[in-house]
Design a protein around this motif. Structure first.
Motif: not given
Length: 224
Positions: A140-165
């Motif tokens: 749901s965070r990926r669909r809605e991308m709510p402001e202030g959500s850490y999960t949405a922040y990861l999706f916004e930054k993209g695959l490389n950011k997620i892989l680093k985490k």
């Protein structure tokens, strides 16, 4: 503290997200934003300052309520575009009086667990139910991308950011295991699982597909 405001990569609005954690328990207390001036005041004064996006002004946490936060350490992430601020809280972090600004989300999740099990909450849900519900929240965070959500922040930054985490959490899990601290190992493993689920959603891998793969391997092991 060795960190300097000029070391941080602020976004196009001049802001950087700051995840505030209890230095002792590592509980996430709040997610706020800092600009260069609030970060400078935080580093120099030893208490948290933030930038209010709604009021467009600096605010000193606890200036009115007395619930200040003594800063223990400030850590930038690998890209220097997000901060973790470890604090010793002097009272609740949330304006509602709750210890954490995320307590309401936890209660909502707990209610969902109880409803899904048809119970009064006396027992914790099984790991399967927990993973399914967490996976649904991440989707749901990926669909809605709510402001202030850490999960949405990861999706916004993209695959490389997620892989680093995922890499960072893997390393921290290994360190916790080597140290022999059961509590730390539990916490770091949970962080790793969460970031793996974020990666699964990002790459379109479902829990059903993972379950089938694990079941197949289990059958193979039993036949050996």
């Amino acid at each position: 503290m060795s960190l300097k405001p000029e070391d941080v990569r602020f976004d196009e609005r001049g802001l950087v997200p700051a995840i505030v954690q209890d230095a002792r328990t590592r509980e996430v207390l709040t997610l706020a934003y800092m600009n260069e001036e609030s970060l400078r005041r935080t580093l120099e004064g030893g208490e948290t300052w933030f930038w209010s996006r709604s009021r467009s002004e600096l605010w000193h946490k606890g200036a009115t309520s007395g619930h200040t936060q003594r800063v223990v350490a400030v850590h930038p992430d690998c890209d220097s575009d997000a901060l973790v601020v470890l604090v010793e809280p002097r009272g609740p972090a949330c304006h509602t009086g709750a210890t954490s600004c995320f307590s309401q989300s936890f209660e909502a999740t707990q209610t969902a667990w109880e409803e899904s099990r048809g119970e009064d909450g006396g027992n914790e849900p099984g790991i399967g139910v927990t993973l399914e519900q967490l996976f649904e929240v991440i989707e749901s965070r990926r669909r809605e991308m709510p402001e202030g959500s850490y999960t949405a922040y990861l999706f916004e930054k993209g695959l490389n950011k997620i892989l680093k985490k995922v890499g960072e959490e893997s390393a921290e899990t290994i360190i916790a295991a080597k140290d022999g601290d059961a509590g730390a190992l539990t916490s770091e493993t949970a962080d790793l699982v969460y970031h793996l689920l974020v990666l699964m959603v990002e790459r379109g891998l479902t829990l059903e597909a993972l379950s089938r793969e694990l079941a197949s391997r289990s059958r193979e092991k039993r036949s050996e």
